[in-house]
Design a protein around this motif. Structure first.
Motif, PDB file in Angstrom:
ATOM      1  N   SER A  41       9.356  54.133  85.945  1.00  0.00           N
ATOM      2  CA  SER A  41      10.171  53.586  87.031  1.00  0.00           C
ATOM      3  C   SER A  41      11.475  53.003  86.504  1.00  0.00           C
ATOM      4  CB  SER A  41       9.370  52.507  87.771  1.00  0.00           C
ATOM      5  OG  SER A  41      10.148  51.895  88.770  1.00  0.00           O
ATOM      6  N   ILE A  42      11.413  52.363  85.332  1.00  0.00           N
ATOM      7  CA  ILE A  42      12.630  51.804  84.722  1.00  0.00           C
ATOM      8  C   ILE A  42      13.611  52.925  84.376  1.00  0.00           C
ATOM      9  CG2 ILE A  42      13.504  50.600  82.686  1.00  0.00           C
ATOM     10  CD1 ILE A  42      10.887  48.987  82.676  1.00  0.00           C
ATOM     11  N   VAL A  43      13.108  53.992  83.756  1.00  0.00           N
ATOM     12  CA  VAL A  43      13.975  55.102  83.356  1.00  0.00           C
ATOM     13  C   VAL A  43      14.548  55.816  84.583  1.00  0.00           C
ATOM     14  CG1 VAL A  43      14.057  57.306  82.146  1.00  0.00           C
ATOM     15  CG2 VAL A  43      12.774  55.396  81.175  1.00  0.00           C
ATOM     16  N   ALA A  44      13.709  56.072  85.573  1.00  0.00           N
ATOM     17  CA  ALA A  44      14.187  56.755  86.784  1.00  0.00           C
ATOM     18  C   ALA A  44      15.226  55.917  87.506  1.00  0.00           C
ATOM     19  CB  ALA A  44      13.005  57.051  87.693  1.00  0.00           C
ATOM     20  N   ARG A  45      15.022  54.612  87.548  1.00  0.00           N
ATOM     21  CA  ARG A  45      16.012  53.728  88.177  1.00  0.00           C
ATOM     22  C   ARG A  45      17.331  53.778  87.408  1.00  0.00           C
ATOM     23  NH1 ARG A  45      16.261  48.401  90.331  1.00  0.00           N
ATOM     24  NH2 ARG A  45      18.464  47.809  90.344  1.00  0.00           N
ATOM     25  N   GLY A  46      17.260  53.848  86.069  1.00  0.00           N
ATOM     26  CA  GLY A  46      18.489  53.942  85.285  1.00  0.00           C
ATOM     27  C   GLY A  46      19.266  55.208  85.574  1.00  0.00           C
ATOM     28  N   PHE A  47      18.581  56.347  85.658  1.00  0.00           N
ATOM     29  CA  PHE A  47      19.283  57.593  85.984  1.00  0.00           C
ATOM     30  C   PHE A  47      19.794  57.585  87.414  1.00  0.00           C
ATOM     31  CE2 PHE A  47      17.067  59.323  82.246  1.00  0.00           C
ATOM     32  CZ  PHE A  47      18.098  60.058  81.675  1.00  0.00           C
ATOM     33  N   ALA A  48      19.058  56.970  88.328  1.00  0.00           N
ATOM     34  CA  ALA A  48      19.496  56.926  89.728  1.00  0.00           C
ATOM     35  C   ALA A  48      20.747  56.080  89.893  1.00  0.00           C
ATOM     36  CB  ALA A  48      18.376  56.377  90.604  1.00  0.00           C
ATOM     37  N   GLU A  49      20.879  55.014  89.113  1.00  0.00           N
ATOM     38  CA  GLU A  49      22.004  54.093  89.293  1.00  0.00           C
ATOM     39  C   GLU A  49      23.187  54.423  88.399  1.00  0.00           C
ATOM     40  OE1 GLU A  49      22.799  49.233  89.345  1.00  0.00           O
ATOM     41  OE2 GLU A  49      20.788  50.061  88.999  1.00  0.00           O
ATOM     42  N   ALA A  64      16.543  61.733  87.849  1.00  0.00           N
ATOM     43  CA  ALA A  64      15.621  60.780  88.468  1.00  0.00           C
ATOM     44  C   ALA A  64      14.658  61.484  89.417  1.00  0.00           C
ATOM     45  CB  ALA A  64      16.403  59.695  89.199  1.00  0.00           C
ATOM     46  N   LEU A  65      15.176  62.442  90.193  1.00  0.00           N
ATOM     47  CA  LEU A  65      14.314  63.175  91.119  1.00  0.00           C
ATOM     48  C   LEU A  65      13.359  64.101  90.374  1.00  0.00           C
ATOM     49  CD1 LEU A  65      16.940  64.046  93.899  1.00  0.00           C
ATOM     50  CD2 LEU A  65      15.184  62.264  93.928  1.00  0.00           C
ATOM     51  N   MET A  66      13.814  64.664  89.249  1.00  0.00           N
ATOM     52  CA  MET A  66      12.925  65.513  88.454  1.00  0.00           C
ATOM     53  C   MET A  66      11.775  64.707  87.859  1.00  0.00           C
ATOM     54  SD  MET A  66      15.665  67.964  86.471  1.00  0.00           S
ATOM     55  CE  MET A  66      14.386  68.615  85.405  1.00  0.00           C
ATOM     56  N   ILE A  67      12.078  63.480  87.403  1.00  0.00           N
ATOM     57  CA  ILE A  67      11.020  62.607  86.892  1.00  0.00           C
ATOM     58  C   ILE A  67      10.005  62.318  87.990  1.00  0.00           C
ATOM     59  CG2 ILE A  67      10.524  60.288  86.016  1.00  0.00           C
ATOM     60  CD1 ILE A  67      13.186  60.381  84.545  1.00  0.00           C
ATOM     61  N   LEU A  68      10.517  62.047  89.187  1.00  0.00           N
ATOM     62  CA  LEU A  68       9.640  61.764  90.309  1.00  0.00           C
ATOM     63  C   LEU A  68       8.744  62.955  90.632  1.00  0.00           C
ATOM     64  CD1 LEU A  68       8.756  59.911  92.610  1.00  0.00           C
ATOM     65  CD2 LEU A  68      10.692  60.762  93.953  1.00  0.00           C
ATOM     66  N   LYS A  69       9.307  64.152  90.632  1.00  0.00           N
ATOM     67  CA  LYS A  69       8.518  65.344  90.951  1.00  0.00           C
ATOM     68  C   LYS A  69       7.463  65.608  89.875  1.00  0.00           C
ATOM     69  CE  LYS A  69      12.176  67.613  93.644  1.00  0.00           C
ATOM     70  NZ  LYS A  69      13.103  68.783  93.731  1.00  0.00           N
ATOM     71  N   GLN A  70       7.846  65.420  88.616  1.00  0.00           N
ATOM     72  CA  GLN A  70       6.877  65.639  87.543  1.00  0.00           C
ATOM     73  C   GLN A  70       5.726  64.646  87.630  1.00  0.00           C
ATOM     74  OE1 GLN A  70       6.653  67.991  85.359  1.00  0.00           O
ATOM     75  NE2 GLN A  70       8.578  69.042  85.778  1.00  0.00           N
TER      76      GLN A  70
END
Length: 611
Positions: free
Chosen positions: A502-510, A517-523
């Motif tokens: 969640s920390i990494v995905a939030r960093g890519f999203a912001e 971030a969306l690819m991390i979520l899908k994986q």
């Protein structure tokens, strides 16, 4: 020359009257000179340790016997407290050898143990070994002192050192004069304690090896220890070996039930403050203790009333109950200061109660020295609570830190130290994690800063230790470096959890590429979350999106965190798509969760601004 023949004239002397007889003493005054042993005792009693040590050496050179005396424990403790001595261990053991045996005059060695296990910020494993063997030569096989030595070695020394110590312990007992009688039950308790400590340290293979060693030496192991081995068994082969050995050397096969009950969660949220206090006073000393978060919440609520008496009562009951209850209380104190955004006080609480092992000791001591120079202003600036300003409840030894404690320490260090020190701290964390994984000392064998005998438990580092480093990279606009932290975790055999992803995905999203971030979520949505698949996927992973398959199932908080990143980055389309996913996947309705409502309110404001 002839003698005079006349009778002596006695008239020159006064007559013996009552005046002389009344003043005469009835007891004869006899001067008894001091012996060398009594002189040595007087010198130690007076605190003249240099002269006492000189006299002791002279008496040994002249083969003069020295009578055992309990006062020599004071000299041994003074040696430990004196800095700069070249032969500290030899001088310490020389004075300790003059202490009476356990049969002549039993002792707990409280002051010496307090300095060895409590007074220093590091563990001198070699000195602890020699202290334990010296105790054994005096007949101290059981009791608090020897138990503390055994537990500390089993926890922090490498397994080969612990096994060698048990062998030396038996040899010392066998060759000691006068002979020390140790029953088979006592030897069984010694081996069982060491084996259980190895299990709790995560060294299952070494624990099983010690069970086999006990069987080879015809020592029994308690059935409670075998139950603990079965509870933490990693595979079927291990279980079969334990059961076979249990049938051979178990001391009491019917003493412990086979059913292990998990601790039930405590429900204190709906209770009033007085009711919570009554509950905590009973629960903290029961078999079903409260969680550290429940204690931390009570500290926060009770401290808001301006009172501290209940905190002292609970803390005293916890430390008098057991080490586990004391460790739970310390964890609650650290969480309490963490919730108040007081990372330095998190370090203070940890340093007081635990050995600085598995953490950057010099950095923590430097921070504490800076705090001591501005203690008054610091207490005013941080509103230091009264139970921290008063003297702490005295403890005889420092506790064993769990990964939960050390994870809070690393987080406090990241938010306390300058950003230029983060790279050095991160390298230290990697060294600690690699040491735990490979079960080797952190520093080289020839290092003068850390004894080579010191070895951390296998479970001393978990994923939470890396979270603050990933978070600081993500918040500073470096999502790629945050993803690199997770790559290091996978390389070290640690499975990143939902929090880390969640920390990494939030960093890519912001700050980075929103598609990543969306690819991390899908994986993560596709991943099964099984640990067996995680190892294969991690080995083939090329990027953060691929490695995300190793995590667990997602919750609504993960989606909300990404949504917040899109809103703060003013990426309206991605934010709207994420809101749609939240409502469809979780059936969210406005007003259910305040955190999500706040993010959605930010999204509505962004929509009005970008119309």
């Amino acid at each position: 020359m002839p003698l005079p023949r006349q009778i002596p004239d006695t008239s020159v002397f006064e007559e013996m009257t009552t005046e002389y007889t009344l003043s005469a003493s009835t007891s004869s005054s006899v001067y008894t000179p001091h012996t060398s042993s009594s002189t040595l005792v007087n010198l130690v009693w007076a605190g003249d340790y240099a002269a006492a040590d000189s006299l002791r050496k002279e008496m040994i050179e002249l083969n003069m016997p020295i009578q055992p005396h309990a006062i020599y424990k004071r000299a041994a403790r003074a040696i430990l407290q004196t800095k700069g001595l070249k032969n500290r261990a030899e001088m310490f053991l020389a004075w300790l050898s003059l202490v009476p045996t356990a049969v002549e005059q039993p002792s707990t060695f409280k002051d010496i143990r307090q300095h060895l296990f409590r007074g220093s910020n590091y563990l001198n494993i070699s000195l602890i070994i020699r202290f334990g063997l010296a105790l054994a030569s005096k007949g101290y096989i059981t009791g608090d002192a020897q138990s503390q030595v055994l537990s500390t070695l089993a926890r922090y020394a490498n397994p080969a050192t612990t096994e060698r110590y048990l062998c030396q312990l038996e040899e010392v007992v066998r060759n000691s004069k006068p002979a020390v009688e140790v029953t088979p039950e006592l030897w069984g308790n010694v081996y069982s304690r060491v084996i259980r400590t190895q299990v709790l340290a995560g060294r299952m293979d070494h624990a099983l090896r010690l069970v086999r060693v006990a069987g080879t030496r015809e020592r029994q192991v308690t059935d409670f220890t075998f139950k603990l081995l079965l509870e933490h068994s990693p595979d079927e082969a291990f279980t079969a070996s334990v059961r076979k050995l249990r049938a051979q050397i178990s001391s009491d096969t019917c003493s412990v039930p086979d059913v292990w009950h998990k601790r039930a969660s405590s429900h204190t949220d709906t209770l009033t403050l007085a009711s919570r206090l009554r509950y905590l006073r009973r629960a903290i000393v029961s078999k079903n203790p409260p969680t550290s978060y429940a204690l931390s919440d009570f500290m926060k609520a009770y401290h808001a009333t301006g009172r501290t008496r209940a905190l002292f009562i609970l803390r005293r009951k916890a430390f008098q109950k057991s080490y586990k209850a004391g460790s739970l209380w310390v964890m609650a104190e650290m969480l309490y200061h963490r919730s108040r955004n007081e990372p330095r006080l998190v370090l203070v609480v940890f340093a007081y109660h635990f050995h600085l092992i598995g953490v950057p000791r010099r950095t923590i001591l430097k921070i504490m020295r800076l705090m001591s120079k501005c203690r008054a202003s610091l207490s005013q600036r941080m509103s230091l609570p009264k139970h921290m300003l008063n003297s702490q409840y005295d403890i005889s030894e420092k506790l064993w830190p769990t990964p939960y404690h050390t994870a809070l320490v690393w987080e406090a260090l990241v938010w306390t130290t300058p950003e230029g020190d983060h790279e050095r701290l991160y390298k230290h964390l990697l060294a600690v994690a690699e040491s735990c994984e490979s079960q080797t000392p952190i520093h080289p064998l020839n290092s003068k800063f850390a004894p080579s005998l010191l070895q951390l438990p296998k479970r001393a580092v978990d994923a939470a230790h890396f979270s603050p480093f990933a978070k600081v990279h993500a918040k500073r606009g470096r999502p790629e470096q945050a993803a690199a932290v997770l790559s290091d975790m996978v390389r070290l055999g640690l499975n990143p959890g939902v929090v880390q992803w969640s920390i990494v995905a939030r960093g890519f999203a912001e700050y980075g590429d929103p598609d990543v971030a969306l690819m991390i979520l899908k994986q993560l949505e596709k991943g099964t979350g099984s640990r067996d698949d995680a190892g294969d996927d991690a080995a083939l992973a090329d990027g953060p999106a691929d490695q995300a398959q190793t995590s667990n199932s997602l919750d609504i908080g993960f989606y909300t965190n990404i949504l917040r990143g899109f809103v703060l980055a003013r990426k309206l389309r991605h934010a709207q798509d994420m809101e749609k996913m939240i409502r469809e996947r979780f059936g969210y309705v406005d007003g259910e969760l305040k955190a999500i409502d706040d993010v959605l309110h930010m999204l509505r404001n962004l929509e009005r601004q970008m119309v």
